[in-house]
Scaffold this motif. Structure first.
Motif, short mmCIF file in Angstrom:
data_model
loop_
_atom_site.label_atom_id
_atom_site.label_comp_id
_atom_site.label_asym_id
_atom_site.label_seq_id
_atom_site.Cartn_x
_atom_site.Cartn_y
_atom_site.Cartn_z
N VAL A 1 4.70 -9.02 2.74
CA VAL A 1 4.41 -8.30 3.94
C VAL A 1 5.46 -8.26 4.93
N GLY B 1 2.18 -2.80 7.93
CA GLY B 1 0.95 -2.79 8.54
C GLY B 1 0.77 -3.56 9.83
N ASP B 2 -0.25 -3.58 10.47
CA ASP B 2 -0.43 -4.60 11.52
C ASP B 2 -0.09 -5.89 11.37
N GLY B 3 -0.68 -6.21 9.93
CA GLY B 3 -0.33 -7.85 9.57
C GLY B 3 1.02 -7.99 9.48
N ALA B 4 1.74 -7.05 9.46
CA ALA B 4 3.41 -7.57 9.30
C ALA B 4 3.96 -7.80 10.81
N GLY C 1 5.76 -6.17 -2.34
CA GLY C 1 4.51 -6.96 -2.38
C GLY C 1 4.65 -8.07 -1.22
N GLN D 1 5.15 -11.26 11.58
CA GLN D 1 5.98 -11.87 10.62
C GLN D 1 7.64 -11.95 11.34
N ARG E 1 0.76 -1.25 -0.15
CA ARG E 1 0.07 0.11 0.10
C ARG E 1 1.07 1.22 -0.10
N TYR F 1 -7.12 -3.88 10.28
CA TYR F 1 -7.24 -5.17 9.35
C TYR F 1 -5.88 -5.50 8.64
N ALA F 2 -5.93 -6.99 8.44
CA ALA F 2 -4.97 -7.40 7.50
C ALA F 2 -5.66 -8.28 6.58
N THR F 3 -5.86 -7.55 5.13
CA THR F 3 -6.96 -7.99 4.22
C THR F 3 -8.53 -7.90 5.11
N HIS G 1 -9.31 -3.59 1.05
CA HIS G 1 -7.85 -3.66 0.82
C HIS G 1 -7.16 -3.79 -0.55
C1 LIG Z 1 4.82 -12.80 3.21
C2 LIG Z 1 3.36 -12.59 2.77
N1 LIG Z 1 2.31 -13.39 3.30
C3 LIG Z 1 1.02 -12.75 3.00
C4 LIG Z 1 0.74 -12.07 1.72
C5 LIG Z 1 -0.62 -11.92 1.21
N2 LIG Z 1 -0.95 -10.14 1.78
C6 LIG Z 1 -0.96 -9.27 1.00
S1 LIG Z 1 -1.45 -8.11 1.77
C7 LIG Z 1 -1.83 -8.90 3.30
C8 LIG Z 1 -2.50 -8.00 4.46
C9 LIG Z 1 -1.19 -7.22 4.97
O1 LIG Z 1 -2.14 -6.37 6.11
P1 LIG Z 1 -1.25 -5.26 6.69
O2 LIG Z 1 0.31 -5.89 6.93
O3 LIG Z 1 -2.07 -5.04 8.06
O4 LIG Z 1 -1.25 -4.02 5.68
P2 LIG Z 1 -2.52 -3.33 5.22
O5 LIG Z 1 -3.01 -4.21 4.02
O6 LIG Z 1 -3.61 -3.36 6.10
O7 LIG Z 1 -1.83 -1.99 4.77
C10 LIG Z 1 -1.49 -10.38 3.16
C11 LIG Z 1 -1.78 -11.29 4.03
C12 LIG Z 1 1.83 -11.49 1.33
N3 LIG Z 1 1.96 -10.56 0.58
N4 LIG Z 1 3.16 -11.73 1.70
#
Ligand SMILES: Cc1ncc(C[n+]2csc(CCOP(=O)(O)OP(=O)(O)O)c2C)c(N)n1
Length: 325
Positions: free
Chosen positions: A115, A143-146, A113, A149, A65, A175-177, A241
């Protein structure tokens, strides 16, 4: 005329990102931007506030993003849009696209790309600055999804151990996705970062001035040799997303929740800190800039198929893996 105030500069950067993103979203829905985009609309205060604390010599590593970070660090919107349209005028000759746009000269070490991938890249850059005795700072956006990691936690660990000049900026948009952060993350993210010894704090990610103040403190601390910092920016994305989400009825978020966050639009908040005539002038300036960017990007050409293997290797002696000439 005196120097422009930080308030105006923040407003201009956010306005630039907002309008760029709105056009991109429209162009991705018509298929003009192939592959879609991850809209940054709603999160502009984070990119604008953090990058306001950086010099051109500092570097940023970004995310999927990432348009807002690339623009806030100073990339040319014309070449950025050309990159998204895949033309040879793009920042990366149309080969990077939305998720891999980079401008090394401006310290933009790429959208990414993968995360969390920006964290070790920024930590590595910070390590090289430290080794060379350079007064430069690296920032990783994620993002919070990272936050769970492995590479992000490894980067926290080494950055703290070696007191690297790196600021980790988590854009916690909830949110993560479609997965809410509360169902994915154990414990408190700020405490998690603090446990590694990072100077960690949360900040209102919908307020550009608050982000800019917190980022300036973190960056100063790095420059003074005080070691790494972590900023948890609480923010929200107003759209889905991915741009494709606009075309399908996904409802993992309440309308009321989206409405509450939209009522805290960071662009509107910042506009109240700038006089009305200046807001109007900046808005007009940005609209012209983006119109020109669209025209420029549309006039470009796609790389020829035979150019597909160009620019893969730095020394020019290899055109294909395993084929030496
Ligand atoms: C290592 C990895 N795992 C899964 C994905 C698939 N994926 C792409 S974006 C995303 C969600 C990311 O969420 P976040 O880090 O919170 O960022 P946001 O989209 O909220 O900005 C996922 C799981 C990826 N691109 N890389």
């Amino acid at each position: 005329m005196g120097a422009e105030s930080r308030a105006v500069r923040l407003y201009r950067t956010m306005r630039l990102i907002r309008e760029f993103e709105e056009r991109c979203l429209a162009m991705s829905l018509t298929g003009e931007i192939v592959g879609g985009i991850h809209p940054y609309i709603g999160q502009e205060a984070v990119a604008a506030g953090v990058c306001a604390a950086l010099t051109q010599d500092d570097v940023v590593a970004s995310t999927h993003r990432g348009h807002g970070h690339v623009l806030a660090k100073g990339a040319d919107p014309k070449r950025m849009l050309a990159e998204l349209l895949g033309t040879t005028d793009g920042l990366n000759r149309g080969r990077g696209g939305s998720m891999h746009a980079a401008d090394v000269g401006l310290g933009v070490y790429g959208a990414n790309g993968i995360v969390g991938a920006g964290a070790p890249i920024a930590a590595g850059a910070a390590w090289s600055f430290q080794q060379r005795g350079e007064d430069r700072v690296a920032v990783a956006f994620f993002g919070d999804g990272a936050l769970s990691q492995g590479v992000v936690l490894e980067a926290f660990n080494l950055a703290a151990l070696w007191r690297l000049p790196v600021v980790f900026v988590c854009e916690n948009n909830g949110y993560a996705t479609s997965l809410p952060v509360g169902r994915a993350l154990a414990g408190d993210p700020v405490e998690r970062a603090a446990a590694f010894g990072l100077a960690a704090r949360a900040v209102d990610g919908m307020d550009a001035e608050a982000v800019a103040d917190a980022a300036a403190q973190a960056v100063e601390r790095c420059r003074a040799g005080g070691g790494p910092a972590y900023l948890e920016c609480r923010t929200y994305r107003f759209h889905g997303h991915h741009s494709y989400e606009e075309q399908v009825a996904l409802n993992y978020r309440d309308d009321a929740e989206v409405g509450d966050w939209r009522a805290r639009d960071p662009l509107r908040t910042q506009s109240t800190r700038v006089d009305e005539a200046t807001v109007r002038a900046v808005d007009a300036e940005i609209t012209t800039l983006i119109d020109e960017a669209v025209e420029f990007a549309r006039a470009g050409r796609a790389p020829e198929p035979h150019e597909a293997l160009d620019h893969l290797y730095a020394d020019g002696t290899t055109t294909r893996p395993g084929v030496m000439i």
